[in-house]
Scaffold this active site. Structure first.
Site, short mmCIF file in Angstrom:
data_model
loop_
_atom_site.label_atom_id
_atom_site.label_comp_id
_atom_site.label_asym_id
_atom_site.label_seq_id
_atom_site.Cartn_x
_atom_site.Cartn_y
_atom_site.Cartn_z
N ASP A 146 -65.86 -62.48 -26.25
CA ASP A 146 -64.76 -61.58 -25.89
C ASP A 146 -65.28 -60.38 -25.09
OD1 ASP A 146 -62.22 -60.61 -25.79
OD2 ASP A 146 -62.11 -60.01 -27.89
N ASN A 203 -54.54 -69.05 -24.77
CA ASN A 203 -54.92 -68.46 -23.46
C ASN A 203 -54.00 -68.91 -22.31
OD1 ASN A 203 -58.53 -68.34 -24.06
ND2 ASN A 203 -56.98 -66.76 -24.33
C1 FPP Z 1 -62.47 -63.09 -23.29
O1 FPP Z 1 -62.52 -62.08 -22.37
C2 FPP Z 1 -63.03 -64.33 -22.81
C3 FPP Z 1 -62.34 -65.47 -22.56
C4 FPP Z 1 -60.93 -65.60 -22.15
C5 FPP Z 1 -63.00 -66.75 -22.80
C6 FPP Z 1 -64.44 -66.77 -22.42
C7 FPP Z 1 -64.61 -67.33 -21.08
C8 FPP Z 1 -65.77 -67.30 -20.40
C9 FPP Z 1 -67.02 -66.74 -20.95
C10 FPP Z 1 -65.82 -67.85 -19.03
C11 FPP Z 1 -65.56 -69.33 -18.97
C12 FPP Z 1 -66.45 -70.12 -19.85
C13 FPP Z 1 -67.00 -71.32 -19.51
C14 FPP Z 1 -67.79 -72.09 -20.50
C15 FPP Z 1 -66.85 -71.87 -18.17
P1 FPP Z 1 -61.18 -61.26 -22.18
O2 FPP Z 1 -60.61 -61.60 -20.86
O3 FPP Z 1 -60.25 -61.48 -23.32
O4 FPP Z 1 -61.75 -59.79 -22.22
P2 FPP Z 1 -60.94 -58.49 -22.62
O5 FPP Z 1 -60.53 -58.64 -24.05
O6 FPP Z 1 -61.95 -57.40 -22.43
O7 FPP Z 1 -59.78 -58.39 -21.69
#
Ligand code: FPP
Length: 255
Positions: free
Chosen positions: A35, A83
């Protein structure tokens, strides 16, 4: 004495529990809620997409490090069943990154003995991604150094629902009676049935929730929360988490 679940399910003393010789501190299976990509980008006045891109670099690095440390399995929460509610552009960015990641890293998985596995209802993703995943799973199926389980379109409640449906079919077919259903039937019907028990569940970015991730599997796993945002989560952060794990006294409900 520190205990860990062995491959045959028994509780055994951890070898190298001092941490001097075992970088995993006895952990076999680590899962991560990755996250903070968005906040990482926001702090730098960059688009969210760049945060996710840096997030993929962190994935690449941590998978390498986990394999080198000797972890048997890593499960990464890449895309939850919730998501889909993000703006379409962001969903599309994430799917694009997933395509690129599989394409660019498949050879490394093959060479480094990483077995790719996907948990979650990934068949609902776009057909070209499903084909790419199926191909990568097939190409790495015989690898045994580390299993990388990527959670895609995953939600623990959905996983448990599918497990219940599977078991209900077994009951309807007369293969098992309702009274005979046990914990092993349920564990065996989950997407993680072929993974070692979950030892450590990490969440980055300071949020203190499990967000529908591995709810059944986390029953006795240790939890580790860090304020570090996912793109900054590197080898030293994983080492810190494992060191913390190494200091926990795990009793699995016993004394
Ligand atoms: C949360 O950050 C992360 C995700 C939505 C999922 C994780 C995705 C990746 C690491 C990239 C794709 C992965 C692969 C394996 C190709 P957020 O957007 O919720 O962050 P925030 O809470 O700070 O907004």
């Amino acid at each position: 004495m520190k205990l860990a679940r062995s491959k045959n399910g028994s509780l055994d003393p951890v070898q190298g529990a001092t941490g001097l010789s075992d970088p995993t501190h006895g952990a076999r299976h680590v899962a991560i809620i990755m996250d903070g990509n968005g906040r990482w980008a926001k702090r730098r006045h960059l688009p969210r997409a760049l945060g996710h891109k840096k997030g993929v670099e962190a994935v690449r690095n941590i998978v390498r490090v986990g394999g080198e440390m000797g972890l048997e399995a890593m499960t990464l929460y890449a895309f939850s069943s919730e998501n889909w509610n993000r703006p379409q552009e962001e969903v599309s960015d994430l799917m694009g990154l997933l395509r690129q990641y599989i394409q660019s890293d498949i050879e490394e998985f093959v060479e480094n003995g990483v077995r790719l596995k996907v948990i979650g209802n990934y068949k609902a993703l776009e057909p070209d991604i499903v084909a790419m995943i199926d191909n990568a799973i097939a190409r790495t199926a015989a690898n045994s150094r580390m299993t990388l389980a990527v959670a895609l379109n995953y939600g623990a409640q959905d996983e448990m629902l599918r497990a219940v449906q599977h078991i209900a079919c077994s009951v309807a077919a007369g293969d098992v009676t309702p009274e005979a259903i046990n914990i092993d039937h349920i564990s065996g019907a989950l997407d993680t049935s072929d993974l070692p028990p979950l030892d450590l569940l990490i969440r980055t970015s300071g949020e203190l929730r499990l967000s529908n991730f591995l709810l059944w599997q986390a029953a006795y796993s240790e939890l580790y929360f860090t304020d570090t945002l996912w793109p900054d989560f590197d080898q030293s952060e994983l080492e810190k988490a494992l060191q913390s794990f190494g200091h926990r006294e795990r009793r699995f409900g016993g004394r």
